[in-house]
Design an enzyme around this catalytic site. Structure first.
Site, PDB file in Angstrom:
ATOM      1  N   GLY A   7    -103.491 -38.094 -98.329  1.00 55.85           N
ATOM      2  CA  GLY A   7    -103.224 -38.098 -99.765  1.00 55.85           C
ATOM      3  C   GLY A   7    -102.405 -39.314-100.154  1.00 55.85           C
ATOM      4  N   GLY A   9    -101.908 -40.821-103.289  1.00 58.45           N
ATOM      5  CA  GLY A   9    -101.650 -40.999-104.710  1.00 58.45           C
ATOM      6  C   GLY A   9    -100.364 -41.759-104.918  1.00 58.45           C
ATOM      7  N   GLY A  12     -97.746 -40.347-102.191  1.00 57.16           N
ATOM      8  CA  GLY A  12     -98.165 -40.553-100.811  1.00 57.16           C
ATOM      9  C   GLY A  12     -98.389 -42.008-100.475  1.00 57.16           C
ATOM     10  N   SER A 122     -88.492 -35.892-104.001  1.00 57.18           N
ATOM     11  CA  SER A 122     -88.133 -36.381-105.324  1.00 57.18           C
ATOM     12  C   SER A 122     -87.927 -37.889-105.245  1.00 57.18           C
ATOM     13  CB  SER A 122     -86.853 -35.701-105.827  1.00 57.18           C
ATOM     14  OG  SER A 122     -86.530 -36.132-107.129  1.00 57.18           O
ATOM     15  N   LYS A 174     -86.464 -27.562-103.917  1.00 54.19           N
ATOM     16  CA  LYS A 174     -87.125 -28.506-104.822  1.00 54.19           C
ATOM     17  C   LYS A 174     -87.517 -27.817-106.131  1.00 54.19           C
ATOM     18  CE  LYS A 174     -89.105 -32.473-105.914  1.00 54.19           C
ATOM     19  NZ  LYS A 174     -90.062 -32.208-106.985  1.00 54.19           N
ATOM     20  N   HIS A 177     -84.421 -27.657-108.122  1.00 55.69           N
ATOM     21  CA  HIS A 177     -84.170 -29.043-108.538  1.00 55.69           C
ATOM     22  C   HIS A 177     -84.958 -29.375-109.800  1.00 55.69           C
ATOM     23  CE1 HIS A 177     -85.586 -33.263-108.554  1.00 55.69           C
ATOM     24  NE2 HIS A 177     -84.443 -33.597-108.007  1.00 55.69           N
ATOM     25  N   ASN A 178     -86.236 -29.004-109.815  1.00 57.37           N
ATOM     26  CA  ASN A 178     -87.066 -29.323-110.969  1.00 57.37           C
ATOM     27  C   ASN A 178     -86.693 -28.493-112.185  1.00 57.37           C
ATOM     28  OD1 ASN A 178     -88.334 -31.025-109.173  1.00 57.37           O
ATOM     29  ND2 ASN A 178     -90.380 -30.526-109.890  1.00 57.37           N
ATOM     30  N   GLU A 181     -83.844 -30.252-113.621  1.00 57.54           N
ATOM     31  CA  GLU A 181     -84.381 -31.456-114.266  1.00 57.54           C
ATOM     32  C   GLU A 181     -84.895 -31.140-115.672  1.00 57.54           C
ATOM     33  OE1 GLU A 181     -88.494 -33.548-113.365  1.00 57.54           O
ATOM     34  OE2 GLU A 181     -87.046 -33.964-111.770  1.00 57.54           O
ATOM     35  N   TYR A 182     -85.601 -30.017-115.804  1.00 58.97           N
ATOM     36  CA  TYR A 182     -86.089 -29.602-117.129  1.00 58.97           C
ATOM     37  C   TYR A 182     -84.929 -29.482-118.112  1.00 58.97           C
ATOM     38  CZ  TYR A 182     -90.962 -28.243-116.021  1.00 58.97           C
ATOM     39  OH  TYR A 182     -92.294 -28.232-115.694  1.00 58.97           O
TER      40      TYR A 182
END
Length: 304
Positions: A7, A9, A12, A122, A174, A177-178, A181-182
């Site tokens: 992967g 992207g 990656g 992250s 994680k 964590h997100n 972040e929001y």
């Protein structure tokens, strides 16, 4: 060669590039082989046309790191990869996967003598230059094998990576964590909206964002990014007020409900993303009609 990434992207591919900059050569594989060959030409890594080729190219015991979209894409890769691996190999799921999926996947691989680790990554598009923050769950043996790779991917060998605990803990951390972040993003968005629409002051949002970057208690990377784009455009007139939500924001809110832990900021930040996607439009129309019904207040016609 013992390490491969599947992967390539934005995340990656840049992780592979960072490893190359650290002098580490790996095998890489992507659904589009052109992406693999282009990256290999750039980095010196070995491009593999298939999962079977990647496994064959790696010396045992292997580490195969999946950087694929969470859900079906990751599961399909695991299903195809598992029969190709041998006892002693290690699979790392680096997607933003749900932590509840990790234990079943680890158990299925363990039945074949294959180890499993879940990694929350992250850093976004800046990880190539600045390093990635990586939180991963798995066995102590897996952590020991991953240590040199974490040291290369992280900002420094001793900072920015952590073995958080058993399988599932990396994706759980994680996820939280997100969710945080929001909430942080929503707070900045609301604050700058208040300043933009305040009449009479003529506030310079770019200057304020830059000011807060130095010595303020709200200084952060998100503020750095905000200061950068506000310096070029303070109106954002060309931007649609649509904000996508990832699965992790939803999972964090659901986790709060399951645990009975109050998390109003993160949950409301998720709700605001739904609102930006038009999912609150029908409810707003209902409100307008109810207000018209009891008070005779006018409604604006012409909605979709």
């Amino acid at each position: 060669m013992h390490f491969g990434i599947v992967g390539l992207g934005r995340m990656g591919g840049n992780m592979a590039r960072r490893l190359a900059r650290k002098g580490l050569r790996i095998a890489v594989q992507n659904r589009s082989h052109d992406v693999s060959t282009a990256l290999a030409a750039e980095t010196g890594h070995l491009a593999c046309a298939s999962l079977a080729d990647l496994v064959a190219a790696l010396d045992a015991p292997r580490i195969v790191w999946l950087m694929l979209p969470a859900g079906e894409a990751t599961q399909a890769a695991l299903d195809a990869l598992t029969p190709l691996l041998a006892p002693g190999d290690l699979v790392v799921d680096g997607a933003n996967g749900h932590y509840k999926d990790d234990a079943p996947r680890a158990a299925a691989l363990a039945a074949r003598g294959i180890d499993f680790a879940d990694a929350g990554v992250s850093g976004g598009v800046w990880g190539l230059e600045n390093g990635y923050c990586i939180m991963f769950g798995g066995s102590e043996a897996a952590a020991a094998r991953l240590k040199p790779w974490m040291e290369a991917l992280a900002p420094t060998p001793t900072t920015g990576w952590l073995h958080t605990g058993p399988v599932g803990s990396g994706h759980f951390v994680k996820m939280v964590h997100n969710g945080i972040e929001y909430g942080m993003m929503q707070a900045f968005a609301e604050g700058f909206a208040l300043m933009k629409h305040k009449p009479g002051f003529g506030l310079d949002l770019a200057a304020i964002a830059e000011l807060w970057r130095h010595g303020s208690v709200v200084r952060s990377w998100l503020l750095d990014l905000s200061a950068d784009f506000l310096a070029h455009d303070q109106t954002l007139d060309a931007i649609q007020p649509f904000v996508a939500d990832s699965g992790e924001g939803r999972w964090t809110a659901l986790e709060a409900v399951e645990q009975g832990i109050p998390a109003p900021v993160m949950s409301l930040a998720l709700m605001m993303r739904f609102a930006s996607q038009g999912r609150g439009d029908f409810g707003a129309k209902m409100l307008a009609k109810m207000r018209q019904g009891f008070g005779g207040h006018a409604v604006k016609e012409g909605g979709a």
